[in-house]
Design a protein around this motif. Sequence first.
Motif, PDB file in Angstrom:
ATOM      1  N   GLU A 244      -8.211  -1.134  -5.657  1.00 45.60           N
ATOM      2  CA  GLU A 244      -7.040  -1.081  -4.775  1.00 45.60           C
ATOM      3  C   GLU A 244      -6.661  -2.459  -4.259  1.00 45.60           C
ATOM      4  O   GLU A 244      -5.474  -2.820  -4.236  1.00 45.60           O
ATOM      5  CB  GLU A 244      -7.314  -0.145  -3.586  1.00 45.60           C
ATOM      6  CG  GLU A 244      -6.087  -0.018  -2.672  1.00 45.60           C
ATOM      7  CD  GLU A 244      -6.363   0.840  -1.447  1.00 45.60           C
ATOM      8  OE1 GLU A 244      -5.560   1.750  -1.188  1.00 45.60           O
ATOM      9  OE2 GLU A 244      -7.370   0.593  -0.754  1.00 45.60           O
TER      10      GLU A 244
ATOM     11  N   VAL B   7       2.326   1.578  -3.548  1.00 45.81           N
ATOM     12  CA  VAL B   7       1.325   1.963  -4.549  1.00 45.81           C
ATOM     13  C   VAL B   7       0.963   3.436  -4.401  1.00 45.81           C
ATOM     14  O   VAL B   7       0.831   4.169  -5.386  1.00 45.81           O
ATOM     15  CB  VAL B   7       0.064   1.074  -4.433  1.00 45.81           C
ATOM     16  CG1 VAL B   7      -1.075   1.634  -5.287  1.00 45.81           C
ATOM     17  CG2 VAL B   7       0.394  -0.345  -4.867  1.00 45.81           C
ATOM     18  N   ASP B   8       0.815   3.891  -3.166  1.00 43.65           N
ATOM     19  CA  ASP B   8       0.488   5.300  -2.928  1.00 43.65           C
ATOM     20  C   ASP B   8       1.574   6.215  -3.481  1.00 43.65           C
ATOM     21  O   ASP B   8       1.278   7.244  -4.119  1.00 43.65           O
ATOM     22  CB  ASP B   8       0.299   5.561  -1.430  1.00 43.65           C
ATOM     23  CG  ASP B   8      -0.970   4.918  -0.891  1.00 43.65           C
ATOM     24  OD1 ASP B   8      -1.830   4.528  -1.701  1.00 43.65           O
ATOM     25  OD2 ASP B   8      -1.095   4.781   0.351  1.00 43.65           O
ATOM     26  N   SER B   9       2.832   5.832  -3.261  1.00 42.57           N
ATOM     27  CA  SER B   9       3.938   6.669  -3.749  1.00 42.57           C
ATOM     28  C   SER B   9       4.013   6.629  -5.273  1.00 42.57           C
ATOM     29  O   SER B   9       4.313   7.643  -5.916  1.00 42.57           O
ATOM     30  CB  SER B   9       5.268   6.213  -3.141  1.00 42.57           C
ATOM     31  OG  SER B   9       5.617   4.920  -3.587  1.00 42.57           O
ATOM     32  N   LYS B  10       3.721   5.456  -5.879  1.00 40.16           N
ATOM     33  CA  LYS B  10       3.745   5.348  -7.343  1.00 40.16           C
ATOM     34  C   LYS B  10       2.625   6.187  -7.962  1.00 40.16           C
ATOM     35  O   LYS B  10       2.821   6.844  -8.988  1.00 40.16           O
ATOM     36  CB  LYS B  10       3.588   3.887  -7.777  1.00 40.16           C
ATOM     37  CG  LYS B  10       4.679   2.948  -7.301  1.00 40.16           C
ATOM     38  CD  LYS B  10       6.024   3.306  -7.862  1.00 40.16           C
ATOM     39  CE  LYS B  10       7.101   2.355  -7.338  1.00 40.16           C
ATOM     40  NZ  LYS B  10       8.457   2.779  -7.737  1.00 40.16           N
ATOM     41  N   ALA B  11       1.461   6.133  -7.359  1.00 35.26           N
ATOM     42  CA  ALA B  11       0.327   6.898  -7.879  1.00 35.26           C
ATOM     43  C   ALA B  11       0.610   8.396  -7.821  1.00 35.26           C
ATOM     44  O   ALA B  11       0.308   9.147  -8.762  1.00 35.26           O
ATOM     45  CB  ALA B  11      -0.933   6.555  -7.092  1.00 35.26           C
ATOM     46  N   GLU B  12       1.224   8.842  -6.716  1.00 35.35           N
ATOM     47  CA  GLU B  12       1.541  10.268  -6.573  1.00 35.35           C
ATOM     48  C   GLU B  12       2.590  10.680  -7.605  1.00 35.35           C
ATOM     49  O   GLU B  12       2.487  11.750  -8.225  1.00 35.35           O
ATOM     50  CB  GLU B  12       2.051  10.544  -5.162  1.00 35.35           C
ATOM     51  CG  GLU B  12       2.337  12.019  -4.899  1.00 35.35           C
ATOM     52  CD  GLU B  12       2.788  12.272  -3.472  1.00 35.35           C
ATOM     53  OE1 GLU B  12       3.271  13.383  -3.200  1.00 35.35           O
ATOM     54  OE2 GLU B  12       2.649  11.364  -2.629  1.00 35.35           O
TER      55      GLU B  12
ATOM     56  N   LYS C 211       0.832  -1.210   0.000  1.00 35.20           N
ATOM     57  CA  LYS C 211       0.000   0.000   0.000  1.00 35.20           C
ATOM     58  C   LYS C 211       0.861   1.252   0.000  1.00 35.20           C
ATOM     59  O   LYS C 211       0.584   2.214  -0.719  1.00 35.20           O
ATOM     60  CB  LYS C 211      -0.939   0.012   1.201  1.00 35.20           C
ATOM     61  CG  LYS C 211      -1.971   1.146   1.113  1.00 35.20           C
ATOM     62  CD  LYS C 211      -3.070   0.993   2.099  1.00 35.20           C
ATOM     63  CE  LYS C 211      -4.182   1.994   1.921  1.00 35.20           C
ATOM     64  NZ  LYS C 211      -3.898   3.181   1.143  1.00 35.20           N
ATOM     65  N   SER C 212       1.921   1.257   0.795  1.00 34.58           N
ATOM     66  CA  SER C 212       2.784   2.440   0.830  1.00 34.58           C
ATOM     67  C   SER C 212       3.463   2.660  -0.516  1.00 34.58           C
ATOM     68  O   SER C 212       3.622   3.804  -0.968  1.00 34.58           O
ATOM     69  CB  SER C 212       3.833   2.293   1.938  1.00 34.58           C
ATOM     70  OG  SER C 212       4.731   1.245   1.648  1.00 34.58           O
TER      71      SER C 212
ATOM     72  N   VAL D  50       0.577   0.970 -12.509  1.00 34.08           N
ATOM     73  CA  VAL D  50      -0.224   2.106 -12.031  1.00 34.08           C
ATOM     74  C   VAL D  50      -0.631   2.988 -13.208  1.00 34.08           C
ATOM     75  O   VAL D  50      -1.778   3.446 -13.292  1.00 34.08           O
ATOM     76  CB  VAL D  50       0.557   2.918 -10.975  1.00 34.08           C
ATOM     77  CG1 VAL D  50      -0.160   4.234 -10.682  1.00 34.08           C
ATOM     78  CG2 VAL D  50       0.710   2.101  -9.689  1.00 34.08           C
TER      79      VAL D  50
END
Length: 542
Positions: free
Chosen positions: A303, A268-273, A265-266, A289
């Motif tokens: 997700e 994926v969040d950084s990749k999306a940003e 999750k951490s 992504v």
Amino acid sequence: MTFSLPLAVFILLSGAYALYRRLTRISIADIPGPASDSFLLGNICELFQNQAGETDFRWQEEYGNVVRFKGSFGEDRLLISDPKALQYIYQTSGYNFPKQNDRKEISRFISGRGILWSDGDQHKRHRKVMLPGFGGPETKAFAPLFTAQASRLVSKWIDLISVTSDQSTVVDIPLWASRTALDAVGAAAFDYKFEALENAENPLRKAYENLFAGLFGSPTKASLFATELLQYIPINLISSLLQYFPSPRLERVRQTAQLATKIAKSLVDSKAEAAMQGKGNRDVMSLLVQANASENVKAQLNEEEVLAQMRTMILAGHETTANTLTWTLLELARNPDIQGKLRHEIRSMEKVVHERGEPEFTAADFDRMSYLNAVIKESLRYHPVALFTFREASKEDVLPLSKPITTLSGEIITELPIPKGQRIMSSICAYNRIKDIFGEDSHTFKPERWLNGDVKRATSIGVYGNLMTFSSGIRSCIGWRFAILELQAFLAELVNNFEFSLTLKATRLRREACLVMIPTVEGEVEKGSQLPLMVRVASREE
């Protein structure tokens, strides 16, 4: 074995249902196969308690490439290694042979609702989103990264050897192979540093270490029977049992899933940003992504599915490569002539690379090394990490056969009618040993068979070398190019720098069946995967 009254009633009802289902559908009872060991477990113990492939090879020799065997409560099942039948199941009619629901739920428990779990339209959607990260050009770009990871392992082993008096040391190959492969998949798939080679206490590495051995290794009759009962239980109940049933083995998988999901999750969040800011990298997760940012919501992964893809890539991406590398180094230690021939080819290509002024091999250089690729193909053939795939016919169907079958009643058939719901085990290891395809010496490790024409052209099955090791058709391993390049880079670095020879323990090796095949030492199976080999720096003298 002691049963409570509710369990006894459940077993009786399950047996009655199995009998009813068997009496009201097309029968395969006339197909030759072994005698049943028991009504409750049939031939299940023989298949899953012996060493990997042992039963498959014996049945193949006695009954051919289609074998009827008994499951629980006397149910007839099929063990198939016939090429045409496999082609039909995995390519021609792939989505008509979905995963067995109970096995599918076990897959979800281990790696989430990702590509390994999905079927039908869900699987098409998952594969479409993931494919951009696993194409040929995308994979070849990772050659320098894989070489760098292998070089780190070389440095670690040189440090171990340098402090010994005879300039050699015993190395537990699976331990180091797993650490290196985890670092490689972290860097290539997620642009993330697990640093498993430097940090033996890495929590994710420790969580995945011997995971399959802990969950599926050394199965008892009771555990095999419990697994068999899952097919008679509703999916929601199976999910609840896997999630809440008090068991040390299951609890370890739960904790591993929680840890992997948290890290996923951490990331994926950084990749999306990063993607939103136009700073996305070319690692597999970044490409996933980006591919998932479709305007069509129905074509996207949610997700939970994206997180499951990462868990799948971590598990499959490092477990399979590490195991295959381990088995390959074992065969090189067993066969010094093969090892020497491979080292000569690697060093010859190294001279060519240096003469053109480049510091390391490219993906094209790896592909040009014919003996290196023959060794890899032979290892994937001889030691397939995944032993079986489990399928079920979604409707009445007819399987084509490569060779006629003489039934128990004396009839000769060239195709096999099967009923809806027929449970099928495809034997990857047995297909990979078919003598009509791979030669009369198919039970011998011989890389030369890939160079001298011993491998016959046959029914098209697999994506690499026509092997079943990466499965086939719509369910073929999406990361097979990734795995091959990784193996090429690792073997080129390790064999160039080191000589491998057997230790006493390595002569007592077992092919342990734990859903995947791992090496264990006879008398030390409880220690899980291990392969101690003697490693010394390879001489540069001609």
